[in-house]
Design an enzyme around this catalytic site. Structure first.
Site, short mmCIF file in Angstrom:
data_model
loop_
_atom_site.label_atom_id
_atom_site.label_comp_id
_atom_site.label_asym_id
_atom_site.label_seq_id
_atom_site.Cartn_x
_atom_site.Cartn_y
_atom_site.Cartn_z
NE ARG A 103 31.48 28.44 37.94
CZ ARG A 103 31.88 27.85 39.06
NH1 ARG A 103 33.09 27.31 39.11
NH2 ARG A 103 31.11 27.81 40.12
NE ARG B 144 41.49 28.10 39.38
CZ ARG B 144 41.10 28.14 40.65
NH1 ARG B 144 39.83 27.98 40.95
NH2 ARG B 144 41.98 28.33 41.62
NE ARG C 182 34.01 33.07 42.38
CZ ARG C 182 33.45 31.87 42.51
NH1 ARG C 182 33.05 31.48 43.72
NH2 ARG C 182 33.31 31.08 41.48
CD GLU D 90 34.96 28.47 46.68
OE1 GLU D 90 36.19 28.43 46.55
OE2 GLU D 90 34.18 27.71 46.07
CB SER E 245 39.12 27.23 49.20
OG SER E 245 37.80 27.03 48.75
#
Length: 424
Positions: free
Chosen positions: A275, A260, A389, A347, A350
């Site tokens: 990130r 990403r 993460r 987070e 999801s």
């Protein structure tokens, strides 16, 4: 992708759904565009029917040796032949314009999704697990990590910002986490897949990343895209297919690198592994019938929660509000893991149901038993989990006063029985 027929049938409901996404009304514009396109289709069909009638009439006139009438009819046919391509081109242009307009409109939120503008309006569903009671000041993973092989400096020197090199214990821990998660998903009935990491435009359009979010992706010089999540590859397994109802549900899982650009995250989480441009993730995708969709969303979320429970990491489930959901989602549960070093939840997964939104974009259907017609499938996706993460969460929750990191019991078999990662 939205069905223009449903928008025509109930424009008020469509605009109400957009309003929940804080978007202006668009039904009237879309319906007007569709009506123009449909009127052109009708006009073109009338022209073609008239041309067929004239062709028969010309034959009859010639048979009756009425040359004047035949010539007049042929002149009319010539006019139709000249006008029809232009009309068909205009209809095609309007069709593309309508498709483009529909393609950038997000999915409609389900009725139980809370209204809100951002993450502050998300709703707590439950919190599970016990936060570690450390007898010392908790440190963040980027302070602990270098001693066990998180080499931030070399990663940046080699590839630039938001890249990290993992060595020794850290690399082994990441590998163990990915394998553990993948094994768990296979135990839950997900079929393991090793998918392409490079895909075409159509695949990303199908899952909703294109055309709106191209800046968030990496593209090769040959025109392929690096996948931002294995959701893209796994969901597109059924693109363009008509499945038998008995084949469903289909469940797929994959452990892949993800890429990403983080174009919209400048200045956010620039330290550590939170990130990154490149990261590993275990993904779940389910393809189901509409009546299976609700139960599958809960099942999928529980599968992801099970990973956190097995690792004994405290976490909470949040129901995202309308302003915090992704483009293709109709409802999303976020799982947030507790990070003692940051003294906050972050987070880590999801899990979303996309109803038939993605299926319409990729024309993925099924044929109900005993019926001739087809219906669109429902698609769901979720992380189980983001490996980097999770590594952060293990380091922070299992940190020891001497700088070492204890290994969760569930991971020890994947590390040859190792119980502690000692600082180098």
């Amino acid at each position: 992708m939205h069905d223009i027929r449903l928008i025509r049938d109930d424009p008020a409901a469509f605009d109400a759904a957009l309003a929940r996404r804080a978007l202006p009304p668009q039904a009237a514009t879309l319906v007007a565009l569709d009506e123009r396109r449909r009127s052109m289709i009708a006009e073109a069909q009338a022209m073609q029917a008239r041309r067929n009638e004239l062709s028969k009439a010309i034959g009859q006139a010639k048979g009756q040796k009425d040359h004047a009438k035949a010539e007049a009819l042929m002149a009319e046919v010539a006019g139709l032949k000249e006008a029809l391509p232009a009309l068909e081109a205009d209809e095609a242009r309007l069709g593309e314009e309508l498709d483009t307009a529909l393609a950038i409109i997000p999915n409609s939120p389900l009725a139980d999704v809370p209204q809100g503008g951002g993450e502050d309006d998300n709703v707590l569903v439950h919190a599970l697990g016990t936060k570690p009671d450390l007898a010392f000041a908790a440190r963040e993973h980027d302070a602990i990590g270098p001693a066990i092989g998180l080499d931030f400096e070399t990663g940046v020197a080699m590839a630039g910002a938001r890249f990290t090199l993992l060595r020794g214990p850290a690399a082994k821990l990441q590998r163990a986490l990915g394998q553990f998660m993948l094994d768990r998903m296979v135990e839950h009935g997900f079929e393991e897949v090793a998918p392409p990491l490079l895909v075409r435009d159509e695949a990303l359009f199908g899952t909703g990343q294109l055309p709106k979010f191209a800046e968030d992706l990496f593209r090769t010089t040959e025109g392929h895209w690096l996948i931002p999540t294995a959701e893209v590859s796994l969901t597109n397994i059924v693109a363009g297919k008509i499945l038998a109802e008995g084949e469903l549900p289909l469940r797929f899982t994959a452990l892949t690198p993800c890429f990403r650009s983080e174009a919209g995250a400048a200045g956010r989480d620039t330290r550590g592994l939170i990130r990154q441009h490149q990261f590993d993730k275990v993904e779940m995708v389910s393809i189901v019938t509409p009546d299976q969709s609700e139960a599958e969303h809960e099942r999928m979320t529980q599968c992801a929660e099970g990973v956190l429970e097995a690792l004994q990491l405290p976490f909470r489930r949040m129901l995202l509000c309308t302003g915090d959901m992704g483009f293709s989602a109709a409802r999303t549960y976020d799982l947030e893991v507790w990070l003692p070093g940051q003294d906050r939840y972050r987070e880590i997964s999801s899990c979303s149901t996309c109803t038939d939104f993605q299926a319409r974009r990729m024309n993925a259907r099924y044929r109900p038993e005993g019926e001739k017609g087809t219906r669109f499938v429902h698609t769901l996706n979720g992380s189980a989990l983001a490996v980097g993460r999770t590594l952060v969460a293990v380091i922070e929750n299992y940190q020891q006063a001497d700088g070492s990191v204890a290994v969760p019991a569930a991971l020890q078999p994947y590390l040859g029985g190792l119980e502690r990662l000692a600082p180098r």
